[in-house]
Design an enzyme around this catalytic site. Sequence first.
Site, short mmCIF file in Angstrom:
data_model
loop_
_atom_site.label_atom_id
_atom_site.label_comp_id
_atom_site.label_asym_id
_atom_site.label_seq_id
_atom_site.Cartn_x
_atom_site.Cartn_y
_atom_site.Cartn_z
N LYS A 54 13.36 33.66 -23.27
CA LYS A 54 12.93 34.22 -24.50
C LYS A 54 13.10 33.54 -25.79
O LYS A 54 12.60 33.44 -26.74
CB LYS A 54 13.23 35.66 -24.51
N GLN A 98 17.56 43.49 -22.57
CA GLN A 98 16.93 43.12 -21.22
C GLN A 98 17.42 44.09 -20.29
O GLN A 98 18.45 44.40 -19.93
CB GLN A 98 17.58 41.59 -21.14
N ASP A 121 9.15 45.85 -26.88
CA ASP A 121 9.14 45.96 -25.71
C ASP A 121 7.93 47.02 -25.56
O ASP A 121 7.31 47.43 -24.46
CB ASP A 121 10.23 46.44 -24.71
N1 LIG Z 1 13.48 44.39 -21.55
C1 LIG Z 1 12.46 43.98 -20.74
N2 LIG Z 1 13.22 43.80 -19.57
C2 LIG Z 1 12.43 43.17 -18.52
C3 LIG Z 1 11.01 42.94 -18.69
C4 LIG Z 1 10.58 43.17 -20.05
O1 LIG Z 1 9.34 43.07 -20.32
N3 LIG Z 1 11.22 43.70 -20.91
N4 LIG Z 1 10.26 42.17 -17.55
C5 LIG Z 1 11.05 41.64 -16.66
C6 LIG Z 1 11.54 40.29 -16.72
N5 LIG Z 1 10.89 39.57 -17.68
C7 LIG Z 1 10.87 39.53 -18.85
O2 LIG Z 1 11.75 39.97 -19.45
C8 LIG Z 1 9.90 38.45 -16.87
C9 LIG Z 1 9.55 38.45 -15.72
C10 LIG Z 1 8.83 37.31 -15.20
C11 LIG Z 1 8.60 36.37 -16.05
C12 LIG Z 1 7.80 35.15 -15.54
O3 LIG Z 1 7.12 34.36 -16.21
N6 LIG Z 1 7.56 34.93 -14.00
C13 LIG Z 1 7.00 33.69 -13.66
C14 LIG Z 1 8.23 33.30 -12.32
C15 LIG Z 1 9.61 32.91 -12.86
C16 LIG Z 1 10.21 32.57 -11.83
O4 LIG Z 1 9.92 31.39 -11.25
O5 LIG Z 1 11.29 33.25 -11.59
C17 LIG Z 1 5.64 34.05 -12.86
O6 LIG Z 1 5.44 35.05 -12.52
O7 LIG Z 1 4.80 33.02 -12.77
C18 LIG Z 1 8.76 36.29 -17.31
C19 LIG Z 1 9.46 37.29 -18.05
C20 LIG Z 1 12.18 42.54 -16.28
N7 LIG Z 1 13.19 42.89 -17.41
#
Ligand SMILES: Nc1nc2c(c(=O)[nH]1)N[C@@H](CN(C=O)c1ccc(C(=O)N[C@@H](CCC(=O)O)C(=O)O)cc1)CN2
Length: 299
Positions: A54, A98, A121
């Site tokens: 982020k 987070q 969010d």
């Molecule tokens: N306050 C928040 N906490 C969390 C959120 C959120 O939206 N707000 N979501 C998730 C975690 N997250 C962002 O925070 C998030 C999860 C996954 C990805 C992502 O790009 N995933 C990739 C794979 C990444 C990897 O290899 O591990 C994909 O799916 O292609 C981005 C952000 C929980 N907490």
Amino acid sequence: MVAQIIDGKAFAAKVRGQVAQHVSALKAQHNQTPGLAVVLVGEDPASEVYVAAKHKATVETGMTSFEHKLPADVSEADLFALIDQLNADPDVHGILCQFPVPEHLSERRVVARIDPAKDVDGLSVVNAGLLASGEAGLVPCTPLGCLMLLRDQVGDLTGKDAVVVGRSNLFGKPMAQLLLRDNCTVTVAHSRSNDLPGICKRADILVAAVGRAQMVQGDWIKPGATVIDVGITRVPHPEKPGKSRLIGDVDFGPASEVAGAITPVPGGVGPMTIACLLANTLTAACRAHGLAEPQGLTA
Ligand SMILES: Nc1nc2c(c(=O)[nH]1)N[C@@H](CN(C=O)c1ccc(C(=O)N[C@@H](CCC(=O)O)C(=O)O)cc1)CN2
């Protein structure tokens, strides 16, 4: 039929580029720079990776990134004091904490402490209510990202039968509201629905966010349907000992033989979450300064 693979990584890069263009114009024309504050409590390794991603994406789009790392045993009072300070800071347009947070803290109470106008969010009760009543608020990032992918893939969603599997406040409920706003006929199903395969098979648009790896089978999918897989589960890699890989809520191989289009995991919905967080921060900054909101980056 072999499904088209929806490239969320490429689409997210396009969204980030659009955000960067708007930020540049905002700076040049109004001398304003959007600012995003991210609060991380504790040292969860996955959360540290997401927070770093982020920060990088925020800086790359020309916004200001404020990172606050608090110890795992921080008191609610100290966390709330920081949130109050960020709520009052005119350079901060977006705030998020987070998740997950350590057990002694309540995610619901943390979200409620954030000024709804800075709740990028989109998880506060105020923003959920605005979405449900069709008014302008801030929309949760992952559902917003799915909506953008669907509009790009399908075009006009009017009249489509959409099924959302999952009913969480974080995803299922706002996703259903967004699809309804785009004139879909929406069914919200979940792990305890009767005849889940039959419900899914009716869907022109199937959004799987049930939180169970590979639960949605190929024969649950209507031929030609657009399938959005929101699940992310890390499992041991079948061929590389000691390594892991990510899988979604949809059994991808068989599903991609039936669907018309499908998001992969990884590289589908996930990257859209951070791109939409940046879009929400830009939207919040424009609103804070009474400026026109960016087109195509909101619901
Ligand atoms: N306050 C928040 N906490 C969390 C959120 C959120 O939206 N707000 N979501 C998730 C975690 N997250 C962002 O925070 C998030 C999860 C996954 C990805 C992502 O790009 N995933 C990739 C794979 C990444 C990897 O290899 O591990 C994909 O799916 O292609 C981005 C952000 C929980 N907490």
